[in-house]
Write an enzyme that holds these catalytic residues in place. Structure first.
Site, short mmCIF file in Angstrom:
data_model
loop_
_atom_site.label_atom_id
_atom_site.label_comp_id
_atom_site.label_asym_id
_atom_site.label_seq_id
_atom_site.Cartn_x
_atom_site.Cartn_y
_atom_site.Cartn_z
N CYS A 152 0.87 -1.34 -0.02
CA CYS A 152 -0.09 -0.02 -0.12
C CYS A 152 0.83 1.25 -0.22
CB CYS A 152 -0.86 0.03 1.26
SG CYS A 152 -1.96 1.55 1.53
N CYS B 35 0.41 3.29 2.90
CA CYS B 35 1.32 2.83 4.23
C CYS B 35 2.59 2.82 4.17
CB CYS B 35 0.92 1.25 4.48
SG CYS B 35 -1.01 0.91 5.08
N HIS C 210 -4.12 1.15 8.55
CA HIS C 210 -4.78 0.99 6.98
C HIS C 210 -6.27 0.53 7.26
CE1 HIS C 210 -4.61 -0.37 2.73
NE2 HIS C 210 -5.72 -1.15 3.38
N ASN D 18 -13.28 9.33 -2.20
CA ASN D 18 -13.81 8.56 -3.37
C ASN D 18 -13.76 7.05 -2.99
OD1 ASN D 18 -13.95 10.85 -5.04
ND2 ASN D 18 -11.87 10.66 -5.44
N HIS E 54 -8.71 7.84 2.38
CA HIS E 54 -8.31 9.21 2.30
C HIS E 54 -9.24 10.34 2.08
CE1 HIS E 54 -7.63 7.26 -1.56
NE2 HIS E 54 -7.87 8.66 -2.36
P1 AMP Z 1 -8.19 8.90 -5.20
O1 AMP Z 1 -8.19 8.88 -6.74
O2 AMP Z 1 -9.57 9.41 -4.66
O3 AMP Z 1 -7.94 7.49 -4.54
O4 AMP Z 1 -7.02 9.56 -4.66
C1 AMP Z 1 -5.71 9.24 -4.59
C2 AMP Z 1 -4.75 10.56 -4.61
O5 AMP Z 1 -3.72 10.24 -4.24
C3 AMP Z 1 -4.94 11.02 -6.12
O6 AMP Z 1 -5.10 12.33 -6.04
C4 AMP Z 1 -3.26 11.17 -6.42
O7 AMP Z 1 -2.91 12.31 -6.82
C5 AMP Z 1 -2.98 10.97 -4.86
N1 AMP Z 1 -1.40 10.31 -4.84
C6 AMP Z 1 -1.02 9.23 -5.24
N2 AMP Z 1 0.31 8.77 -5.20
C7 AMP Z 1 0.61 10.04 -4.13
C8 AMP Z 1 1.72 10.21 -3.58
N3 AMP Z 1 3.09 9.50 -3.64
N4 AMP Z 1 1.79 11.55 -2.71
C9 AMP Z 1 0.78 12.04 -2.68
N5 AMP Z 1 -0.28 12.02 -3.18
C10 AMP Z 1 -0.36 11.01 -3.97
ZN ZN Z 2 -2.51 1.38 3.46
#
Ligand code: AMP
Ligand code: ZN
Length: 114
Positions: free
Chosen positions: A4, A7, A46, A87, A100
């Site tokens: 993850c 995580c 998690h 989401n 998140h």
């Molecule tokens: P979701 O699409 O609602 O699952 O949101 C996931 C979010 O995580 C997206 O807006 C991505 O841009 C963000 N994301 C993915 N990897 C990272 C990372 N390493 N650091 C910061 N944000 C991230």
């Molecule tokens: Zn996790």
């Protein structure tokens, strides 16, 4: 959760631009911002998605919203307004399976979202 990505961020194995941290939650800037202010707030422990929220883990979810209230003040959008989104699943557009909450602000946001 070995694979993850969030995580791994919690464990410090992947870097992030930290906004806030305590024993239960971590907040950091979204790597692909959709608004001038776009941060994520996650539980350190998690939980896969909103579908996994229950009485036992609901304390951290409540704490996320108390934390978010302070974060929006820190980021200067408490007065102008903001949106908090989680989401869930494929149709919800969830791409990271660690629950998140997006905090979006700094511009006028459209409703309904696409
Ligand atoms: P979701 O699409 O609602 O699952 O949101 C996931 C979010 O995580 C997206 O807006 C991505 O841009 C963000 N994301 C993915 N990897 C990272 C990372 N390493 N650091 C910061 N944000 C991230
Ligand atoms: Zn996790």
């Amino acid at each position: 959760m070995e694979d993850c990505i969030f995580c791994k961020i919690v464990k410090g194995e992947i870097p992030c631009e930290k906004i806030y941290e305590d024993d239960m939650v971590l907040s950091f800037k979204d790597i692909n911002p959709g608004a001038p202010v776009h941060v994520l707030v996650i539980p350190k422990k998690h939980i896969s998605s909103l579908n996994e929220v229950n009485e036992e883990n609901s304390k951290v979810i409540a704490h996320i919203f108390v934390t978010a209230k302070e974060i929006v003040k820190k980021l200067g959008v408490d007065e102008t307004g903001y949106r908090i989104v989680s989401n869930c699943g494929e149709d919800g557009g969830q791409t990271v399976p660690h629950i998140h909450f997006h905090i979006l602000g700094g511009r006028s946001l459209q409703w309904p979202p696409g």
